[in-house]
Design an enzyme around this catalytic site. Sequence first.
Site, mmCIF file in Angstrom:
data_model
loop_
_atom_site.group_PDB
_atom_site.id
_atom_site.type_symbol
_atom_site.label_atom_id
_atom_site.label_comp_id
_atom_site.label_asym_id
_atom_site.label_seq_id
_atom_site.Cartn_x
_atom_site.Cartn_y
_atom_site.Cartn_z
ATOM 1 N N ARG A 77 0.854 -1.191 0.000
ATOM 2 C CA ARG A 77 0.000 0.000 0.000
ATOM 3 C C ARG A 77 0.889 1.240 0.000
ATOM 4 O O ARG A 77 1.997 1.214 0.554
ATOM 5 C CB ARG A 77 -0.928 -0.002 1.222
ATOM 6 C CG ARG A 77 -1.919 -1.169 1.216
ATOM 7 C CD ARG A 77 -2.794 -1.187 2.459
ATOM 8 N NE ARG A 77 -3.727 -2.308 2.427
ATOM 9 C CZ ARG A 77 -3.443 -3.529 2.896
ATOM 10 N NH1 ARG A 77 -2.265 -3.765 3.464
ATOM 11 N NH2 ARG A 77 -4.342 -4.491 2.819
ATOM 12 N N LYS A 84 -2.415 -2.065 7.620
ATOM 13 C CA LYS A 84 -3.853 -1.838 7.700
ATOM 14 C C LYS A 84 -4.519 -2.863 8.598
ATOM 15 O O LYS A 84 -5.428 -2.535 9.374
ATOM 16 C CB LYS A 84 -4.453 -1.899 6.295
ATOM 17 C CG LYS A 84 -5.947 -1.629 6.251
ATOM 18 C CD LYS A 84 -6.462 -1.652 4.820
ATOM 19 C CE LYS A 84 -7.953 -1.368 4.778
ATOM 20 N NZ LYS A 84 -8.470 -1.367 3.389
ATOM 21 N N HIS A 123 -1.710 3.492 -5.621
ATOM 22 C CA HIS A 123 -2.369 2.263 -5.174
ATOM 23 C C HIS A 123 -2.581 1.299 -6.337
ATOM 24 O O HIS A 123 -2.739 0.091 -6.140
ATOM 25 C CB HIS A 123 -3.718 2.616 -4.534
ATOM 26 C CG HIS A 123 -4.203 1.593 -3.554
ATOM 27 N ND1 HIS A 123 -4.773 0.404 -3.947
ATOM 28 C CD2 HIS A 123 -4.203 1.576 -2.196
ATOM 29 C CE1 HIS A 123 -5.103 -0.299 -2.885
ATOM 30 N NE2 HIS A 123 -4.772 0.393 -1.809
ATOM 31 N N ARG A 178 -0.817 -2.189 -6.973
ATOM 32 C CA ARG A 178 -1.314 -3.424 -6.369
ATOM 33 C C ARG A 178 -2.240 -4.171 -7.338
ATOM 34 O O ARG A 178 -2.134 -5.389 -7.518
ATOM 35 C CB ARG A 178 -2.053 -3.108 -5.063
ATOM 36 C CG ARG A 178 -1.106 -2.665 -3.957
ATOM 37 C CD ARG A 178 -1.821 -2.088 -2.758
ATOM 38 N NE ARG A 178 -2.699 -3.033 -2.082
ATOM 39 C CZ ARG A 178 -2.301 -3.985 -1.269
ATOM 40 N NH1 ARG A 178 -0.996 -4.189 -1.052
ATOM 41 N NH2 ARG A 178 -3.175 -4.771 -0.653
ATOM 42 N N HIS A 206 -3.810 -9.045 2.220
ATOM 43 C CA HIS A 206 -5.248 -8.993 2.418
ATOM 44 C C HIS A 206 -5.620 -9.817 3.637
ATOM 45 O O HIS A 206 -4.941 -10.790 3.979
ATOM 46 C CB HIS A 206 -5.985 -9.519 1.181
ATOM 47 C CG HIS A 206 -5.969 -8.547 0.048
ATOM 48 N ND1 HIS A 206 -6.203 -8.909 -1.260
ATOM 49 C CD2 HIS A 206 -5.729 -7.209 0.023
ATOM 50 C CE1 HIS A 206 -6.116 -7.840 -2.033
ATOM 51 N NE2 HIS A 206 -5.828 -6.799 -1.280
ATOM 52 N N TYR A 245 -1.141 -20.217 9.371
ATOM 53 C CA TYR A 245 -0.648 -21.289 8.521
ATOM 54 C C TYR A 245 -0.155 -20.719 7.192
ATOM 55 O O TYR A 245 0.931 -21.071 6.710
ATOM 56 C CB TYR A 245 -1.774 -22.308 8.269
ATOM 57 C CG TYR A 245 -1.397 -23.411 7.305
ATOM 58 C CD1 TYR A 245 -0.609 -24.489 7.718
ATOM 59 C CD2 TYR A 245 -1.827 -23.367 5.982
ATOM 60 C CE1 TYR A 245 -0.266 -25.496 6.834
ATOM 61 C CE2 TYR A 245 -1.483 -24.365 5.087
ATOM 62 C CZ TYR A 245 -0.713 -25.435 5.518
ATOM 63 O OH TYR A 245 -0.376 -26.421 4.643
#
Length: 394
Positions: free
Chosen positions: A242, A269, A332, A335, A358, A368
Amino acid sequence: MPLTDTEARKTPPSDRPQKLFDGGGLYLLINPNGTRWWRLKYRVAGSEKLLSLGVYPEVSLKAARERREELRRQLKAGIDPGQQRRAEKLSQAGAVADTFEAIANEWLELQKKRLAPATHSKCRWMLDGYLIPAFGRLPMGDVTPPMILAALRLIESKGAHETAHRCRAFCGRIFRYAIATSRAERDPSADLRGALAPVVHTPRAAITDPERIGDLLRAIDGYEGHYPTLYALRLAPLVFTRPGELRCAEWAEIDLDGAEWVIPGRRMKMRQEHIVPLSTQAVEILRAAHKVSSNSRFVFPGVRNRAEPLSNNTINAALRRLGYPKDEMTGHGFRALASTRLNEMGWAPDVIERQLAHAEANRVRAVYNRAQYLPERRKMMQAWADYLDGLRRP
Protein backbone atom coordinates in the site's frame (compact mmCIF):
# COMPACT_ATOMS: atom_id res chain seq x y z
CA MET A 1 -41.58 47.06 8.30
CA PRO A 2 -38.11 46.81 9.85
CA LEU A 3 -37.59 48.52 13.16
CA THR A 4 -35.82 51.90 13.17
CA ASP A 5 -33.39 53.13 15.78
CA THR A 6 -35.70 56.04 16.52
CA GLU A 7 -38.60 53.70 17.32
CA ALA A 8 -36.38 51.55 19.51
CA ARG A 9 -35.19 54.58 21.44
CA LYS A 10 -38.35 56.71 21.71
CA THR A 11 -41.26 54.26 22.02
CA PRO A 12 -42.52 54.88 25.59
CA PRO A 13 -43.24 51.97 27.96
CA SER A 14 -46.82 51.11 28.81
CA ASP A 15 -48.52 49.13 31.56
CA ARG A 16 -47.99 45.92 29.54
CA PRO A 17 -44.86 44.52 27.80
CA GLN A 18 -44.55 45.66 24.19
CA LYS A 19 -42.87 43.89 21.27
CA LEU A 20 -41.35 45.90 18.42
CA PHE A 21 -40.59 43.43 15.60
CA ASP A 22 -37.67 43.86 13.22
CA GLY A 23 -38.06 40.65 11.15
CA GLY A 24 -36.44 37.25 11.06
CA GLY A 25 -37.65 36.51 14.60
CA LEU A 26 -35.87 39.53 16.14
CA TYR A 27 -37.86 41.92 18.31
CA LEU A 28 -37.32 44.49 21.06
CA LEU A 29 -39.22 43.79 24.26
CA ILE A 30 -40.12 46.99 26.16
CA ASN A 31 -41.07 46.21 29.76
CA PRO A 32 -43.34 48.40 31.89
CA ASN A 33 -40.32 49.46 33.98
CA GLY A 34 -38.67 50.85 30.83
CA THR A 35 -35.99 48.19 30.29
CA ARG A 36 -35.57 47.17 26.66
CA TRP A 37 -34.38 43.66 25.80
CA TRP A 38 -33.53 42.16 22.45
CA ARG A 39 -35.17 38.77 21.90
CA LEU A 40 -34.86 36.23 19.08
CA LYS A 41 -37.74 33.88 18.39
CA TYR A 42 -36.90 30.69 16.47
CA ARG A 43 -38.09 27.13 15.96
CA VAL A 44 -36.29 23.81 16.37
CA ALA A 45 -38.08 20.58 15.42
CA GLY A 46 -41.40 22.45 15.48
CA SER A 47 -40.90 23.90 18.96
CA GLU A 48 -40.73 27.66 19.46
CA LYS A 49 -37.80 28.95 21.52
CA LEU A 50 -36.57 32.35 22.71
CA LEU A 51 -33.07 33.68 23.12
CA SER A 52 -31.96 36.92 24.78
CA LEU A 53 -29.53 39.05 22.75
CA GLY A 54 -28.83 41.74 25.34
CA VAL A 55 -30.16 45.11 26.51
CA TYR A 56 -30.81 48.13 24.31
CA PRO A 57 -29.03 50.55 23.83
CA GLU A 58 -25.91 48.71 25.09
CA VAL A 59 -26.60 46.31 22.21
CA SER A 60 -27.46 48.52 19.25
CA LEU A 61 -30.02 47.70 16.56
CA LYS A 62 -27.18 47.00 14.11
CA ALA A 63 -25.42 44.67 16.56
CA ALA A 64 -28.67 42.82 17.30
CA ARG A 65 -29.26 42.28 13.59
CA GLU A 66 -25.71 40.95 13.10
CA ARG A 67 -26.22 38.57 16.00
CA ARG A 68 -29.55 37.44 14.52
CA GLU A 69 -27.90 36.56 11.19
CA GLU A 70 -25.12 34.69 12.98
CA LEU A 71 -27.64 32.63 14.95
CA ARG A 72 -29.72 31.93 11.84
CA ARG A 73 -26.60 30.52 10.18
CA GLN A 74 -26.20 28.19 13.18
CA LEU A 75 -29.81 27.08 12.77
CA LYS A 76 -29.23 26.26 9.10
CA ALA A 77 -26.27 24.12 10.19
CA GLY A 78 -28.54 22.22 12.58
CA ILE A 79 -27.28 23.92 15.74
CA ASP A 80 -29.71 25.11 18.41
CA PRO A 81 -28.32 28.52 19.53
CA GLY A 82 -29.87 28.08 22.97
CA GLN A 83 -28.18 24.75 23.52
CA GLN A 84 -24.94 26.16 22.15
CA ARG A 85 -25.08 29.03 24.64
CA ARG A 86 -25.79 26.64 27.50
CA ALA A 87 -22.80 24.56 26.46
CA GLU A 88 -20.59 27.66 26.43
CA LYS A 89 -21.72 28.57 29.94
CA LEU A 90 -20.95 25.07 31.13
CA SER A 91 -17.53 25.33 29.53
CA GLN A 92 -16.83 28.66 31.25
CA ALA A 93 -17.83 27.12 34.55
CA GLY A 94 -15.36 24.29 34.02
CA ALA A 95 -18.02 21.64 33.45
CA VAL A 96 -16.71 20.40 30.11
CA ALA A 97 -16.20 16.71 30.85
CA ASP A 98 -19.51 15.66 29.31
CA THR A 99 -19.35 17.60 26.04
CA PHE A 100 -19.03 15.76 22.74
CA GLU A 101 -15.63 17.38 22.17
CA ALA A 102 -14.23 16.31 25.53
CA ILE A 103 -15.45 12.73 25.27
CA ALA A 104 -14.31 12.43 21.65
CA ASN A 105 -10.82 13.66 22.59
CA GLU A 106 -10.76 11.22 25.49
CA TRP A 107 -11.74 8.30 23.24
CA LEU A 108 -9.22 9.28 20.58
CA GLU A 109 -6.41 9.42 23.14
CA LEU A 110 -7.34 5.95 24.40
CA GLN A 111 -7.26 4.57 20.84
CA LYS A 112 -3.92 6.15 19.95
CA LYS A 113 -1.89 2.97 20.47
CA ARG A 114 -4.41 0.74 18.70
CA LEU A 115 -5.12 2.84 15.62
CA ALA A 116 -2.67 3.13 12.76
CA PRO A 117 -1.13 6.65 12.69
CA ALA A 118 -2.91 7.43 9.41
CA THR A 119 -6.27 6.29 10.84
CA HIS A 120 -5.74 8.31 14.03
CA SER A 121 -4.87 11.35 11.92
CA LYS A 122 -8.07 10.92 9.84
CA CYS A 123 -10.18 10.71 13.01
CA ARG A 124 -8.53 13.88 14.31
CA TRP A 125 -9.22 15.60 10.98
CA MET A 126 -12.90 14.59 10.96
CA LEU A 127 -13.33 15.70 14.56
CA ASP A 128 -11.67 19.10 14.19
CA GLY A 129 -12.88 19.82 10.67
CA TYR A 130 -16.53 18.77 10.84
CA LEU A 131 -17.92 17.48 14.14
CA ILE A 132 -16.60 19.85 16.80
CA PRO A 133 -17.60 23.01 14.86
CA ALA A 134 -21.13 21.61 14.47
CA PHE A 135 -21.94 20.39 17.99
CA GLY A 136 -18.68 19.71 19.82
CA ARG A 137 -19.37 22.07 22.71
CA LEU A 138 -22.75 20.57 23.52
CA PRO A 139 -23.28 18.01 26.29
CA MET A 140 -23.69 14.52 24.84
CA GLY A 141 -27.35 14.42 25.88
CA ASP A 142 -28.12 17.56 23.88
CA VAL A 143 -26.77 16.27 20.57
CA THR A 144 -29.72 15.18 18.41
CA PRO A 145 -30.01 13.18 15.16
CA PRO A 146 -30.99 16.33 13.16
CA MET A 147 -27.84 18.11 14.38
CA ILE A 148 -25.62 15.24 13.28
CA LEU A 149 -27.48 14.93 9.98
CA ALA A 150 -27.07 18.65 9.27
CA ALA A 151 -23.29 18.33 9.73
CA LEU A 152 -23.20 15.25 7.49
CA ARG A 153 -25.32 16.95 4.82
CA LEU A 154 -22.78 19.79 4.76
CA ILE A 155 -20.04 17.25 4.06
CA GLU A 156 -22.16 15.59 1.36
CA SER A 157 -22.73 18.96 -0.30
CA LYS A 158 -18.97 19.07 -0.97
CA GLY A 159 -19.15 15.72 -2.75
CA ALA A 160 -17.37 13.88 0.08
CA HIS A 161 -19.94 11.11 0.51
CA GLU A 162 -17.49 8.58 1.92
CA THR A 163 -16.28 11.12 4.49
CA ALA A 164 -19.89 11.71 5.55
CA HIS A 165 -20.36 7.98 6.17
CA ARG A 166 -17.06 7.81 8.07
CA CYS A 167 -18.10 10.75 10.26
CA ARG A 168 -21.42 9.06 11.10
CA ALA A 169 -19.59 5.87 12.07
CA PHE A 170 -17.09 7.89 14.10
CA CYS A 171 -19.95 9.60 15.98
CA GLY A 172 -21.35 6.16 16.80
CA ARG A 173 -18.06 5.08 18.37
CA ILE A 174 -17.94 8.23 20.51
CA PHE A 175 -21.52 7.81 21.72
CA ARG A 176 -21.07 4.11 22.49
CA TYR A 177 -18.01 5.00 24.55
CA ALA A 178 -20.01 7.72 26.34
CA ILE A 179 -22.78 5.20 27.09
CA ALA A 180 -20.25 2.72 28.46
CA THR A 181 -18.81 5.41 30.75
CA SER A 182 -22.29 6.57 31.93
CA ARG A 183 -22.17 9.94 30.19
CA ALA A 184 -24.84 9.30 27.56
CA GLU A 185 -28.00 7.22 27.42
CA ARG A 186 -28.25 6.52 23.70
CA ASP A 187 -26.51 6.87 20.35
CA PRO A 188 -28.42 9.38 18.16
CA SER A 189 -26.25 8.58 15.14
CA ALA A 190 -27.92 5.14 15.00
CA ASP A 191 -31.13 6.88 13.88
CA LEU A 192 -29.36 8.05 10.72
CA ARG A 193 -28.86 4.64 9.13
CA GLY A 194 -30.03 4.97 5.55
CA ALA A 195 -30.26 8.78 5.74
CA LEU A 196 -27.12 9.42 3.70
CA ALA A 197 -26.58 8.95 0.00
CA PRO A 198 -24.86 5.61 -0.66
CA VAL A 199 -21.17 5.62 -1.49
CA VAL A 200 -20.44 4.42 -5.01
CA HIS A 201 -17.04 2.72 -4.95
CA THR A 202 -15.02 2.90 -8.14
CA PRO A 203 -11.90 0.75 -8.67
CA ARG A 204 -8.62 2.62 -8.29
CA ALA A 205 -7.08 3.42 -11.64
CA ALA A 206 -4.41 0.95 -12.71
CA ILE A 207 -2.63 -0.06 -15.89
CA THR A 208 -2.78 -3.83 -16.45
CA ASP A 209 -2.04 -4.25 -20.16
CA PRO A 210 1.51 -5.71 -20.51
CA GLU A 211 2.55 -3.36 -23.30
CA ARG A 212 1.39 -0.30 -21.39
CA ILE A 213 3.06 -1.59 -18.21
CA GLY A 214 6.31 -1.56 -20.16
CA ASP A 215 5.67 2.05 -21.19
CA LEU A 216 5.01 2.96 -17.56
CA LEU A 217 8.23 1.32 -16.32
CA ARG A 218 10.30 3.12 -18.94
CA ALA A 219 8.63 6.41 -18.03
CA ILE A 220 9.48 5.83 -14.36
CA ASP A 221 13.13 5.09 -15.24
CA GLY A 222 13.23 8.46 -17.00
CA TYR A 223 11.80 10.39 -14.04
CA GLU A 224 13.85 13.50 -13.25
CA GLY A 225 13.36 14.93 -9.82
CA HIS A 226 13.77 14.16 -6.12
CA TYR A 227 15.88 10.98 -5.90
CA PRO A 228 13.93 9.31 -3.02
CA THR A 229 10.75 9.83 -5.08
CA LEU A 230 12.42 8.14 -8.08
CA TYR A 231 13.47 5.15 -5.98
CA ALA A 232 10.02 4.87 -4.42
CA LEU A 233 8.47 4.92 -7.89
CA ARG A 234 10.87 2.22 -9.11
CA LEU A 235 10.30 0.02 -6.05
CA ALA A 236 6.49 0.34 -6.03
CA PRO A 237 5.76 -2.13 -8.87
CA LEU A 238 8.24 -4.66 -7.44
CA VAL A 239 6.76 -4.84 -3.92
CA PHE A 240 3.14 -3.66 -4.56
CA THR A 241 2.54 -2.66 -0.92
CA ARG A 242 0.00 0.00 0.00
CA PRO A 243 1.27 3.54 -0.72
CA GLY A 244 1.45 4.46 2.98
CA GLU A 245 3.44 1.32 3.78
CA LEU A 246 5.90 2.14 1.01
CA ARG A 247 6.45 5.83 1.62
CA CYS A 248 6.92 5.35 5.39
CA ALA A 249 9.40 2.47 5.04
CA GLU A 250 12.26 2.68 7.54
CA TRP A 251 15.79 1.36 7.16
CA ALA A 252 15.42 -0.52 10.45
CA GLU A 253 12.75 -2.71 8.81
CA ILE A 254 14.90 -3.76 5.85
CA ASP A 255 17.53 -6.51 5.72
CA LEU A 256 19.35 -6.03 2.43
CA ASP A 257 21.65 -9.00 2.93
CA GLY A 258 18.71 -11.24 3.79
CA ALA A 259 16.62 -9.69 0.97
CA GLU A 260 13.63 -9.14 3.26
CA TRP A 261 11.50 -6.23 4.37
CA VAL A 262 9.48 -6.79 7.55
CA ILE A 263 6.76 -4.19 8.02
CA PRO A 264 5.64 -4.02 11.68
CA GLY A 265 1.98 -4.53 12.49
CA ARG A 266 1.56 -0.96 13.74
CA ARG A 267 2.04 0.26 10.16
CA MET A 268 -0.17 -2.32 8.47
CA LYS A 269 -3.85 -1.84 7.70
CA MET A 270 -4.70 -5.19 9.29
CA ARG A 271 -2.35 -4.56 12.25
CA GLN A 272 -0.33 -7.72 11.52
CA GLU A 273 3.36 -7.92 10.71
CA HIS A 274 3.96 -8.38 6.99
CA ILE A 275 6.99 -9.87 5.23
CA VAL A 276 7.97 -8.60 1.78
CA PRO A 277 10.57 -10.84 0.08
CA LEU A 278 12.91 -8.63 -1.95
CA SER A 279 13.99 -9.59 -5.45
CA THR A 280 17.54 -8.89 -6.57
CA GLN A 281 16.17 -5.91 -8.53
CA ALA A 282 14.45 -4.53 -5.40
CA VAL A 283 17.65 -4.93 -3.36
CA GLU A 284 19.58 -3.07 -6.06
CA ILE A 285 17.13 -0.15 -5.93
CA LEU A 286 17.30 -0.04 -2.13
CA ARG A 287 21.11 -0.05 -2.13
CA ALA A 288 21.02 2.93 -4.49
CA ALA A 289 18.47 4.64 -2.23
CA HIS A 290 20.71 4.00 0.78
CA LYS A 291 23.41 6.15 -0.78
CA VAL A 292 21.16 9.21 -0.72
CA SER A 293 19.05 8.59 2.41
CA SER A 294 21.25 6.61 4.83
CA ASN A 295 21.34 9.67 7.09
CA SER A 296 17.56 9.52 7.48
CA ARG A 297 15.41 7.12 9.45
CA PHE A 298 13.21 6.78 6.37
CA VAL A 299 14.09 5.00 3.16
CA PHE A 300 12.27 7.71 1.21
CA PRO A 301 12.65 10.98 3.17
CA GLY A 302 10.53 13.99 2.38
CA VAL A 303 11.43 16.68 -0.11
CA ARG A 304 11.55 19.49 2.47
CA ASN A 305 12.16 17.60 5.71
CA ARG A 306 14.39 14.53 5.78
CA ALA A 307 13.13 13.70 9.27
CA GLU A 308 9.73 12.93 7.72
CA PRO A 309 8.74 10.44 5.00
CA LEU A 310 7.45 11.36 1.56
CA SER A 311 4.11 13.12 1.78
CA ASN A 312 0.80 11.40 1.01
CA ASN A 313 0.49 12.70 -2.52
CA THR A 314 4.11 12.56 -3.69
CA ILE A 315 3.85 9.31 -5.69
CA ASN A 316 0.60 10.35 -7.36
CA ALA A 317 2.04 13.78 -8.15
CA ALA A 318 5.09 12.13 -9.73
CA LEU A 319 2.84 9.95 -11.89
CA ARG A 320 0.99 13.08 -13.00
CA ARG A 321 4.35 14.63 -13.99
CA LEU A 322 5.09 11.55 -16.06
CA GLY A 323 1.84 12.09 -17.97
CA TYR A 324 -0.43 9.59 -16.22
CA PRO A 325 -3.71 11.23 -15.06
CA LYS A 326 -5.50 10.06 -11.93
CA ASP A 327 -8.08 8.11 -13.92
CA GLU A 328 -5.30 6.10 -15.56
CA MET A 329 -2.75 5.24 -12.86
CA THR A 330 -2.32 5.84 -9.12
CA GLY A 331 0.15 4.79 -6.44
CA HIS A 332 -2.37 2.26 -5.17
CA GLY A 333 -2.79 1.00 -8.73
CA PHE A 334 0.52 -0.90 -8.55
CA ARG A 335 -1.31 -3.42 -6.37
CA ALA A 336 -4.03 -4.04 -8.95
CA LEU A 337 -1.39 -4.15 -11.68
CA ALA A 338 0.52 -6.92 -9.87
CA SER A 339 -2.58 -8.83 -8.77
CA THR A 340 -4.04 -8.90 -12.28
CA ARG A 341 -0.87 -9.99 -14.04
CA LEU A 342 0.22 -12.54 -11.39
CA ASN A 343 -3.18 -14.23 -11.52
CA GLU A 344 -3.03 -14.36 -15.30
CA MET A 345 0.49 -15.77 -15.07
CA GLY A 346 -0.91 -18.71 -13.10
CA TRP A 347 0.42 -18.06 -9.58
CA ALA A 348 -1.72 -19.52 -6.78
CA PRO A 349 -4.38 -17.01 -5.62
CA ASP A 350 -3.62 -17.70 -1.93
CA VAL A 351 0.04 -16.84 -2.49
CA ILE A 352 -0.86 -13.61 -4.28
CA GLU A 353 -3.44 -12.62 -1.65
CA ARG A 354 -0.98 -13.25 1.16
CA GLN A 355 1.64 -11.08 -0.53
CA LEU A 356 -0.96 -8.34 -0.95
CA ALA A 357 -1.52 -8.56 2.84
CA HIS A 358 -5.25 -8.99 2.42
CA ALA A 359 -7.10 -10.06 5.55
CA GLU A 360 -7.64 -13.76 6.19
CA ALA A 361 -10.96 -14.33 7.96
CA ASN A 362 -9.82 -17.59 9.53
CA ARG A 363 -7.13 -16.76 12.12
CA VAL A 364 -5.73 -20.29 12.22
CA ARG A 365 -5.45 -20.37 8.44
CA ALA A 366 -3.85 -16.90 8.50
CA VAL A 367 -1.00 -18.17 10.69
CA TYR A 368 -0.65 -21.29 8.52
CA ASN A 369 -0.58 -19.23 5.32
CA ARG A 370 2.10 -16.94 6.71
CA ALA A 371 4.45 -19.86 7.31
CA GLN A 372 3.40 -22.08 4.39
CA TYR A 373 3.56 -19.56 1.57
CA LEU A 374 6.76 -17.64 2.34
CA PRO A 375 9.06 -19.81 0.15
CA GLU A 376 6.54 -19.61 -2.70
CA ARG A 377 6.24 -15.88 -2.23
CA ARG A 378 10.01 -15.51 -2.52
CA LYS A 379 9.96 -17.38 -5.84
CA MET A 380 6.99 -15.38 -7.04
CA MET A 381 8.53 -11.99 -6.18
CA GLN A 382 11.74 -12.81 -8.07
CA ALA A 383 9.82 -14.18 -11.06
CA TRP A 384 7.64 -11.05 -10.98
CA ALA A 385 10.69 -8.74 -11.03
CA ASP A 386 12.16 -10.70 -13.96
CA TYR A 387 8.83 -10.46 -15.77
CA LEU A 388 8.75 -6.67 -15.30
CA ASP A 389 12.30 -6.45 -16.67
CA GLY A 390 11.07 -8.27 -19.77
CA LEU A 391 8.22 -5.79 -20.18
CA ARG A 392 10.58 -2.87 -19.69
CA ARG A 393 12.62 -3.83 -22.75
CA PRO A 394 11.09 -2.22 -25.90
